[in-house]
Design an enzyme around this catalytic site. Structure first.
Site, PDB file in Angstrom:
ATOM      1  N   CYS A   1       0.802  -1.225   0.000  1.00  0.00           N
ATOM      2  CA  CYS A   1       0.000   0.000   0.000  1.00  0.00           C
ATOM      3  C   CYS A   1       0.835   1.277   0.000  1.00  0.00           C
ATOM      4  O   CYS A   1       0.307   2.359  -0.254  1.00  0.00           O
ATOM      5  CB  CYS A   1      -0.962  -0.009   1.183  1.00  0.00           C
ATOM      6  SG  CYS A   1      -2.165  -1.365   1.108  1.00  0.00           S
TER       7      CYS A   1
ATOM      8  N   HIS B   1      -3.067   7.053   2.313  1.00  0.00           N
ATOM      9  CA  HIS B   1      -3.520   5.771   1.778  1.00  0.00           C
ATOM     10  C   HIS B   1      -4.846   5.437   2.449  1.00  0.00           C
ATOM     11  O   HIS B   1      -4.970   5.517   3.675  1.00  0.00           O
ATOM     12  CB  HIS B   1      -2.475   4.697   2.074  1.00  0.00           C
ATOM     13  CG  HIS B   1      -3.025   3.317   2.048  1.00  0.00           C
ATOM     14  ND1 HIS B   1      -3.681   2.803   0.953  1.00  0.00           N
ATOM     15  CD2 HIS B   1      -3.059   2.344   2.989  1.00  0.00           C
ATOM     16  CE1 HIS B   1      -4.081   1.582   1.221  1.00  0.00           C
ATOM     17  NE2 HIS B   1      -3.716   1.275   2.450  1.00  0.00           N
TER      18      HIS B   1
ATOM     19  N   ASN C   1     -10.378  -0.003   0.173  1.00  0.00           N
ATOM     20  CA  ASN C   1      -8.916   0.087   0.191  1.00  0.00           C
ATOM     21  C   ASN C   1      -8.403  -0.497  -1.122  1.00  0.00           C
ATOM     22  O   ASN C   1      -8.448  -1.706  -1.336  1.00  0.00           O
ATOM     23  CB  ASN C   1      -8.377  -0.697   1.391  1.00  0.00           C
ATOM     24  CG  ASN C   1      -6.861  -0.667   1.496  1.00  0.00           C
ATOM     25  OD1 ASN C   1      -6.165  -0.371   0.534  1.00  0.00           O
ATOM     26  ND2 ASN C   1      -6.342  -0.998   2.672  1.00  0.00           N
TER      27      ASN C   1
END
Length: 333
Positions: free
Chosen positions: A112, A254, A284
């Site tokens: 990520c 993020h 996500n």
């Protein structure tokens, strides 16, 4: 003025299929309320059968090139945890399909945090005069590595891609990437992982667990590390830039979990409305989450030219990173 990488274009790609919390709840015994209260997510996108990470990356990359008006790129960097194949990298195929054959092309694997790491790599290429234009793409199809029975992860992740075109410019101009902070801690490698598929698993004598092919995450530990690591990274990057937290117009994290975003904003003392969030609609999306959030904020008018912006991320590895810039006058495509 020093040579710098400048954001000149912005693009995105999302699969057509919208997956609601109700649909997931029917598969694994969770509920819409359970998912929303723990993650802030209401829906996400899943790629259709036959759609690969490269397909989303090409679409986002093409849009970023169009947005920039630059006409091409000398290098392509793809941040992904879900490449089309273990070998070769996905970036050369993406470059080829975009008509950029011959350009330098490589993948970055920092989960990520991948998009921040990819920006740093691209900025280095430009600073070293190895490239004048670099296409940076964050793309992931996490639905391909999720276990439907694991509601803790299956409810969180979605698929998508986002891209920026960086051009050579001068430090201090709008869009120039300013200060970076990058870090890692391999002792936490088991907190966010896919155990199967690599040499460690394939060279063992004993058979592996079939579930090792799926992505796993230790939620509570990840929450703690994510908040702590991003807070330190943000403060370090602000100091290197010469900004105070009150100077920030937008913090773009993020998009891991809405509770993480809220906790980080509280620790940094940021006023309401300064943290960009799109996790409720796309989930996500791993390496794609920051450019997708930038794209939506730009399209909605929440992110405007002249805004002082800090991007920050935390991911598997463990890895983390941040970068600052003043948002340029560009139109997202």
């Amino acid at each position: 003025m020093t040579r710098a990488a400048v954001v000149a274009g912005l693009g995105c790609a999302l699969p057509d299929r919208v997956v609601t919390n109700a649909e997931l709840a029917a598969l694994n015994g969770s509920s819409d309320e359970w998912i929303r209260t723990r993650t802030g997510i209401r829906q996400r996108r899943f790629a259709a059968p036959g759609t690969a990470t490269s397909d989303l990356a090409v679409e986002a990359g093409r849009a970023a090139l169009k947005s920039s008006g630059q006409g091409g790129a000398d290098a392509v960097v793809v941040a992904t945890t879900t490449p089309d194949r273990p070998c070769p990298a996905t970036a050369p195929l993406v470059a080829c399909r975009l008509g950029l054959s011959g350009a330098a092309a490589f993948d970055v694997g920092a989960v990520c945090t991948g998009f921040i790491y990819a920006l740093a790599a691209a900025a280095g290429l430009i600073a070293a005069e190895l490239a004048d234009r670099v296409l940076v793409i964050g793309a992931d199809t996490f639905s391909s590595i999720l276990n439907p029975r694991d509601r803790a992860t299956f409810a969180v992740f979605g698929d998508g891609a986002g891209a920026v075109l960086l051009r050579a410019g001068r430090g201090g101009e709008p869009g120039a990437l300013e200060a970076f902070d990058l870090g890692s801690d391999g002792d936490g490698r088991d907190l966010i992982t896919v155990r199967a598929g690599g040499s460690q698993q394939r060279l063992r004598d004993e058979p592996g667990d079939p579930d090792d092919q799926y992505f796993t995450m230790a939620g509570r530990e990840v929450f703690k590390h994510a908040v702590q690591r991003m807070e330190r990274s943000v403060r370090t990057t602000l100091e290197r830039t010469g900004w105070q937290h009150t100077d920030l117009d937008r913090l773009v994290c993020h998009q891991a979990n809405q509770r993480i975003l809220d906790r980080l904003a509280d620790l940094l003392g940021l006023a309401p409305g300064r943290t960009v969030s799109n996790i409720s609609h796309v989930g996500n999306t791993a390496a794609a989450s920051i450019p997708l959030a930038l794209h939506q904020a730009s399209a909605d008018g929440d992110l405007r030219a002249g805004h002082r912006v800090l991007l920050t991320a935390f991911g598997g590895g463990l890895t983390w990173g941040s970068v600052t810039l003043t948002w340029p006058d560009i139109t997202a495509a």
